[in-house]
Design a protein around this motif. Structure first.
Motif, short mmCIF file in Angstrom:
data_model
loop_
_atom_site.label_atom_id
_atom_site.label_comp_id
_atom_site.label_asym_id
_atom_site.label_seq_id
_atom_site.Cartn_x
_atom_site.Cartn_y
_atom_site.Cartn_z
N ILE B 220 0.84 -1.20 0.00
CA ILE B 220 0.00 0.00 0.00
C ILE B 220 0.88 1.25 0.00
N VAL B 224 0.95 4.12 -2.94
CA VAL B 224 0.70 5.54 -2.71
C VAL B 224 1.89 6.37 -3.16
N VAL B 276 -6.25 6.99 -6.47
CA VAL B 276 -5.47 6.26 -5.46
C VAL B 276 -6.40 5.63 -4.43
N THR B 280 -6.64 1.67 -3.58
CA THR B 280 -6.41 1.23 -2.20
C THR B 280 -7.60 0.43 -1.69
N ASN B 283 -7.47 -2.97 -3.05
CA ASN B 283 -6.45 -3.73 -2.32
C ASN B 283 -6.97 -4.24 -1.00
N ARG B 287 -7.57 -8.05 0.42
CA ARG B 287 -6.64 -8.30 1.50
C ARG B 287 -6.89 -9.64 2.20
#
Lengths: 423, 293
Positions: B220, B224, B276, B280, B283, B287
């Motif tokens: 992560i 970023v 972004v 994220t 993601n 996870r």
């Protein structure tokens, strides 16, 4: 130890407060730290003569404009600040600059270069006063010309003369296909190419400065320049010299000719040293131009007064001091020409004994019709500073590096330019 | 004896937090909210802001450049994230031992991260120089007669920025992963070894699952950071040639501080923020499929 009485301390504070209250402070901001150092004695002289304190600050251009813009947004502009020909219109239209018309009434404008005065005019009203001006010129290596048996550039040089000289000056000593000395060096940079366009009578932007409309003369000039790389191979593809500072290519002897601003005289002196003799010449006039349409690319560095300044008269006196009689020719070394003729047209400014030995040529350029080429959003559409890899600059480089045709590049930079001009 | 005035614990906590909180509010949260409002204005910093509605967003969507800049950002992330995290993982695994020399190598690989970005980027610029650069002269020596113009060729400029960015950051990610590796109980490896598992199998079946939380965090972080590349681009390529290495963060800077078009730059920044944020979120969604809690 004897302790001072509270009463005495109070008196001291009151008196010093009185003194502080009487002190006049003029704030001045510049984009050239080196130049500010040179200006030191002139500023001190002004302080003594007017019993004022001049608070100065100088930041390099990349930091100067963001800082000055932030100060404008905060309503805290310095009284006097450096102003560029490229930004004066936008800054005046935003209401940040004081109209200098009233103050300039008593000034003999003939004592200054007319084109430099003109650079500070917005819709016929003066918003900035010139301090010095600069112009792109053709730098040439005299030793290389002598070795190749070519005559030095003359005022009546044609583009064919230039091309023939460039061919003779391109020398590949070891035959590896990569000349050790190129006849000419340039890339899409404004100071490298736009002088050729304007000397061919061309324009990139329309008269209203609302849209990019390259004229046929401009396109022809670009075609000629592109041909120097792709057809005649007398100039390198810019990508082959990536990693070498552009202003060092000529002084390092890697190219025998180069067009850039007169402000690079200093760097050329420093880098080239005594390794070869060099001179400067006007950019040759193009085949499509007449003496009337072939204008000189030149612009002025100026000074403005903030509209918010509460001491505009004092600020104007400061400007007059800093651009005129308060200065000496030694304050303008190298290629920056004082806008005040009495300083520029002196033996001392010509710097005899230093290269180039014909600095007087720059003064002749100042007497000719000039054009700045600037418009709103110029830095974006032209590709300048941190945006230098884009806009017209980036597109022309694509052509020179053999990745695009000139027509494709023109279409692309016109589309982008018109997008930013429409914002 | 006079009793000292009592300060309530809550007030005390507020007082201690105030310096950071005020700083955060004024210099971070304030500008974040303010720039969102600005994205609906036409504002050159030195001029009065004028309400523009969605104009800035419409201009971005119609811009001949913005699409390319978004793609460049995506391409950079695709090079940078796997590159930096992959190399960091390999380095971390190799250096996760008690050998004396490991400390030296850990320090060496971490060094680029703490050196001045502009200074090292200028050194890389000399290395990448077309004609006089170390790299191309080395390649020529190895028989490649016409090596690329790394920083002036659109095909190589962005990968060059990615190479320098990976080189600069992977030491930091390595350190984070090393911390994760130190928490792995060696008995798992010993047991697997006894059961006949080879080094690769142990790496994929034991090491990776057990450091998956660290790995997720690094991933992560890298993602970023990949959208924030600025200094290296500025000093290495200036976003060129012809926009080939201009990523969104650089384009935001250019519009804000070169062209002073704050409204347009704010709108770009918010589009970047949305992009972004979305990646994220995706993601985080995936996870639980691979991160062991």
């Amino acid at each position: 130890m004897k302790r001072s009485s509270p009463f005495a301390a109070l008196v001291l504070v009151a008196v010093s407060g009185q003194v502080l209250a009487q002190e006049t402070v003029l704030r001045y901001m510049s984009w050239d730290p080196a130049q500010l150092e040179i200006e030191g004695p002139a500023i001190e002289e002004f302080e003594t003569a007017h019993n004022v304190t001049v608070e100065t600050q100088a930041l390099p251009p990349d930091d100067y404009w963001p800082r000055l813009s932030a100060l404008a947004a905060a309503g805290d502009l310095p009284d006097v600040f450096a102003m560029s020909s490229g930004f004066v219109a936008e800054w005046a239209e935003a209401g940040n600059l004081a109209n200098l018309g009233e103050q300039m009434e008593g000034v003999d404008l003939n004592a200054y270069y007319g084109a430099a005065i003109e650079a500070g005019m917005v819709d016929g009203e003066p918003y900035a006063f010139p301090q010095n001006w600069v112009a792109p010129v053709l730098y040439y290596n005299k030793d290389a010309f002598d070795a190749a048996g070519v005559d030095y550039p003359s005022d009546d040089w044609t583009w064919d003369d230039f091309l023939n000289a460039a061919k003779a000056l391109t020398i590949d000593e070891n035959g590896d296909g990569e000349p050790e000395q190129w006849g000419y060096y340039f890339y899409g940079r404004y100071a490298h190419t736009d002088g050729w366009i304007f000397r061919n009578g061309g324009r990139l932007i329309n008269a209203e400065e609302t849209a990019l409309e390259p004229t046929q003369e401009a396109v022809n000039a670009l075609e000629f320049l592109v041909g120097l790389v792709s057809e005649h191979t007398v100039a390198p593809q810019p990508q082959s010299l990536e990693g070498v500072r552009q202003q060092d290519v000529f002084p390092l002897g890697m190219a025998a000719m180069w067009v850039d601003g007169t402000w690079n005289i200093d760097n050329t002196r420093q880098v080239a040293g005594d390794s070869f003799a060099w001179g400067i010449a006007p950019i040759p006039m193009g085949p499509d131009a007449t003496p009337e349409t072939a204008v000189t690319y030149a612009w002025a560095d100026m000074m403005s007064i903030a509209e918010t300044s509460e001491q505009k008269d004092l600020a104007w006196q400061f400007i007059q001091h800093m651009v005129g009689e308060g200065r000496t020719p030694a304050d303008f070394p190298g290629g920056k020409v004082p806008a005040y003729k009495a300083i520029a047209e002196t033996e001392s400014w010509l710097e005899e004994g230093l290269q180039p030995d014909n600095k007087g040529l720059i003064l002749e350029l100042g007497a000719q019709p000039t054009y700045t080429g600037f418009s709103k959003n110029w830095s974006a559409w032209r590709g300048y500073a941190a945006a230098g890899s884009g806009g017209m600059n980036g597109e022309i480089d694509e052509v020179l590096n053999g990745r695009k045709s000139l027509d494709e590049a023109i279409d692309a930079f016109v589309a982008y330019g018109n997008d930013v001009l429409s914002r | 004896m006079r009793k000292r005035p009592q300060i309530s614990p809550t007030l005390l906590a507020v007082l201690f937090l105030a310096p950071s909180a005020i700083g955060l509010l004024v210099f971070r949260l304030g500008p974040i909210v303010w720039s969102f409002a600005l994205s609906f204005y036409d504002w050159r910093i030195f001029d009065t802001p004028v309400w523009a509605g969605l104009d800035n967003y419409v201009h971005i969507l119609n811009s001949p450049i913005a699409g390319r800049v978004f793609l460049n950002t995506l391409w950079f992330a695709m090079l940078y994230v796997p590159g930096s995290v992959g190399i960091a993982l390999v380095l971390a695994v190799l250096l996760n031992n008690s050998l004396r020399s490991s400390a030296f190598f850990r320090g060496s690989f971490f060094l680029p991260y703490i050196t001045s970005t502009v200074a090292v980027t200028l050194a890389w610029r000399w290395i990448f120089s077309t004609r006089f650069g170390l790299l191309n002269n080395l390649l020529k020596g190895l028989g490649w007669s016409d090596p690329p113009a790394w920083l002036a060729d659109p095909a190589w400029a962005l990968p060059s920025v990615a190479i320098v960015s990976i080189w600069k950051d992977c030491g930091f990610y390595m350190l984070l992963l090393l911390a994760g590796l130190q928490t792995v109980d060696p008995t798992f490896h010993e047991a697997a070894k006894i059961d006949g598992a080879g080094p690769l199998k142990r790496f994929w079946q034991i090491t990776v699952p057990l450091i998956s939380r660290s790995l997720f965090f690094v991933l992560i972080l890298a993602l970023v950071r990949s959208t924030q590349t600025f200094e290296i681009t500025y000093a290495l390529t200036g976003g060129g040639p012809n926009r080939a290495s201009t990523t969104l963060a650089y384009y935001v800077y250019e519009n804000a501080f070169v062209h002073f078009d704050m409204g347009y730059a704010s709108a770009l920044a918010y589009l970047l923020c949305i992009a972004v944020g979305l990646v994220t979120l995706v993601n985080f969604h995936f996870r639980r499929r691979w991160v062991h809690e």
